[in-house]
Design a protein around this motif. Structure first.
Motif, PDB file in Angstrom:
ATOM      1  N   LEU A 110       0.834  -1.204   0.000  1.00 43.99           N
ATOM      2  CA  LEU A 110       0.000   0.000   0.000  1.00 43.99           C
ATOM      3  C   LEU A 110       0.870   1.255   0.000  1.00 43.99           C
ATOM      4  N   SER A 131       0.723   6.887   1.989  1.00 43.96           N
ATOM      5  CA  SER A 131      -0.348   7.827   2.315  1.00 43.96           C
ATOM      6  C   SER A 131      -1.614   7.130   2.811  1.00 43.96           C
ATOM      7  N   ASN A 132      -1.738   5.846   2.542  1.00 42.94           N
ATOM      8  CA  ASN A 132      -2.933   5.091   2.952  1.00 42.94           C
ATOM      9  C   ASN A 132      -2.767   4.617   4.400  1.00 42.94           C
ATOM     10  N   GLN A 133      -2.941   5.555   5.320  1.00 40.69           N
ATOM     11  CA  GLN A 133      -2.687   5.275   6.744  1.00 40.69           C
ATOM     12  C   GLN A 133      -3.627   4.215   7.304  1.00 40.69           C
ATOM     13  N   THR A 134      -4.897   4.259   6.912  1.00 44.51           N
ATOM     14  CA  THR A 134      -5.883   3.282   7.402  1.00 44.51           C
ATOM     15  C   THR A 134      -5.520   1.872   6.952  1.00 44.51           C
ATOM     16  N   GLY A 135      -5.197   1.727   5.670  1.00 43.28           N
ATOM     17  CA  GLY A 135      -4.831   0.414   5.151  1.00 43.28           C
ATOM     18  C   GLY A 135      -3.573  -0.128   5.802  1.00 43.28           C
TER      19      GLY A 135
END
Length: 501
Positions: A354, A357-361
């Motif tokens: 990932l 920038s995709n902190q949730t993932g």
């Protein structure tokens, strides 16, 4: 009635009419020798309930793991060297600790170690430099060598092989509970503002006091064995020992037997379990790295502390479902353990593929890597169930937990500065471990299943009879029969022993 030694074992092949020394047989033989009545299922259930009510091990493992994770929670103390020192001292003292657990009363020896652990933990607050921290972490490692091994021994004393899977699972899921409790205590201490005393020092004092209270209660209330458990009557003690007869592992034997040690060292399954233990615990460095990894995602100290509770919840859910599933489906330990590595692999892929920038993932991927814990928990109870002979059990536990230390000690060295921020190299190592580990579980199953088939094909010898001498209350000497299950035979010596899968 009291027991008296009637001589040594006359024939190593155990032919009919063999007279045995009470030093050679299991301690449980003292209670059940001569008993002919079959324990009624309702009575066995009642005894189990009494044991469950009083032989609670969960709180100790919870506090012990909570203490260990304070290193990660107290960010001022987090260094790879301290984490490695802890496991190296654990490794060096693992075998001596296991010998002490055989020689001395298990509950009392564990309580002494927990007491020393509490003092060492509180002393963290007084440390002013790295040398001081090194000494107290060494002491913690020394003491921990008795905890898991002691719980495994006590579990095999009080519970049947099927029940051991649940018991070991339940006390191990308290690790998750500890992570949650530790997270909230850490969150609370971060709000303490005192002159000259940092929040991390308060954390050490608080957890040290909790552990001290536990150590004292352990001394008075934790049982050493079903043969002398304070909460059982003499009749109930005999029934408690009779109830675990199906294990074919007895209760314990205080005499160290060199031949059993040699057998443990030459048994292939000992080393298969040890290799699994070492590789499965290399990724454990994620526990101490957790706060650093979360901080690298951009969270502040308070947010990171609270988020560290999430892996605890995952651990509770995965261990609970894993051990329940293993018990529900007979002979499925390897399959269930291997299955829980799949979501961990998914987590590794997410963390590495990932975008940053995709902190949730990335967070979800990070948390998914903790789903493999049931594999190690099931391996602990499994090894405990497929090893007979008290000395052999002590040695195999020492080897298994020494391998655990090696994996944990090696893990922190993966996290080098040049690999930041994505840490692809450490994650690749973790991924490799999580591929090999489920394969090892399946290999162990194949090896044990093949051995069971060999034994099934062997002729059954029902003519063997073993006796020890008892002195009755009126002073008469009588010879009474001892069941084969209480002869302190190893799983190789006892050809009636069948390996659970």
């Amino acid at each position: 009635m009291s027991l008296e030694s009637s001589g040594v074992l006359k024939d190593q092949n155990h032919h009919a009419g063999v007279s045995l020394s009470t030093k050679d047989v299991d301690t449980g033989a003292q209670l059940v020798s001569g008993l002919t009545s079959i324990l009624h299922p309702d009575e066995a259930l009642r005894i189990r309930c009494v044991v469950k009510l009083h032989a609670h091990q969960h709180h100790s493992i919870s506090v012990q793991f909570m203490d260990k994770t304070t290193l990660g929670q107290a960010t001022n103390l987090t260094t790879n060297e301290l984490g490695t020192v802890f496991y190296l001292s654990y490794l060096v003292f693992e075998y001596p600790q296991n010998l002490a657990l055989q020689r001395f009363p298990v509950g009392k020896w564990m309580s002494i170690n927990i007491f020393v652990w509490a003092i060492a933990l509180a002393c963290h607050a007084a440390c002013k430099n790295f040398a001081g921290l090194l000494v107290v972490r060494l002491l913690l490692g020394v003491c921990e060598g008795s905890i898991t091994a002691g719980f495994l021994i006590v579990s095999s004393m009080f519970y049947t092989r099927t029940e051991q899977t649940l018991r070991v699972g339940y006390w191990f899921l308290m690790n998750g509970t500890a992570q949650i409790i530790s997270g909230f205590i850490s969150f609370g201490t971060l709000h303490i503002n005192t002159t000259g005393f940092e929040p991390w020092q308060w954390l050490m004092i608080i957890t040290g006091l909790i552990t001290m209270i536990l150590a004292i209660s352990f001394w008075f209330f934790f049982p050493d064995s079903p043969t002398n458990a304070w909460f059982l009557t003499p009749d109930e003690r005999a029934k408690a020992v009779q109830r675990i007869k199906e294990n074919q592992t007895g209760v314990e034997n205080k005499r160290f037997k060199k031949e059993q040690m040699i057998e443990a060292l030459t048994d292939p399954k000992t080393w298969l379990f040890a290799l699994f233990s070492a590789l499965d615990n290399v990724p454990n460095s994620l526990t101490n790295q957790q706060t650093l990894i979360l901080a690298s995602f951009g969270f502040n100290a308070l947010q990171t502390t609270l988020l560290s509770c999430v892996p605890g919840v995952i651990e509770i859910l995965t261990i609970f479902t894993g051990v329940r599933l293993a018990v529900r489906r007979p002979n499925s330990r390897a399959y269930v353990g291997a299955m829980y590595f799949v979501p961990s692999w998914l987590g590794i892929l997410l963390v590495n593929l990932l975008p940053w920038s995709n902190q949730t993932g990335l967070l979800i991927g990070q948390f998914l890597t903790g789903c493999s814990v049931p594999g190690f928990v099931l391996s602990l109870s499994w090894l405990n169930s497929v090893t007979a002979g008290h000395t052999k059990k002590v040695v195999t536990n020492a080897i298994m937990l020494s391998a655990y230390c090696i994996g944990n000690a090696a893990g922190p060295f993966m996290w080098k500065t040049q690999y930041k921020p994505r840490n692809h190299v450490p994650w690749a190592v973790i991924g490799a471990c999580y591929v090999i580990c489920p394969v090892l579980l399946l290999v162990i199953r194949v090896v044990l299943a093949r051995e069971n088939k060999i034994r099934d094909a062997e002729p059954v010898d029902d003519e063997e009879e073993y006796v020890i001498e008892k002195i009755t209350e009126d002073g008469k000497r009588v010879e009474v029969k001892v069941d084969k299950e209480f002869l302190d035979l190893t799983d190789r010596q006892n050809r009636d022993f069948r390996y659970v899968l």
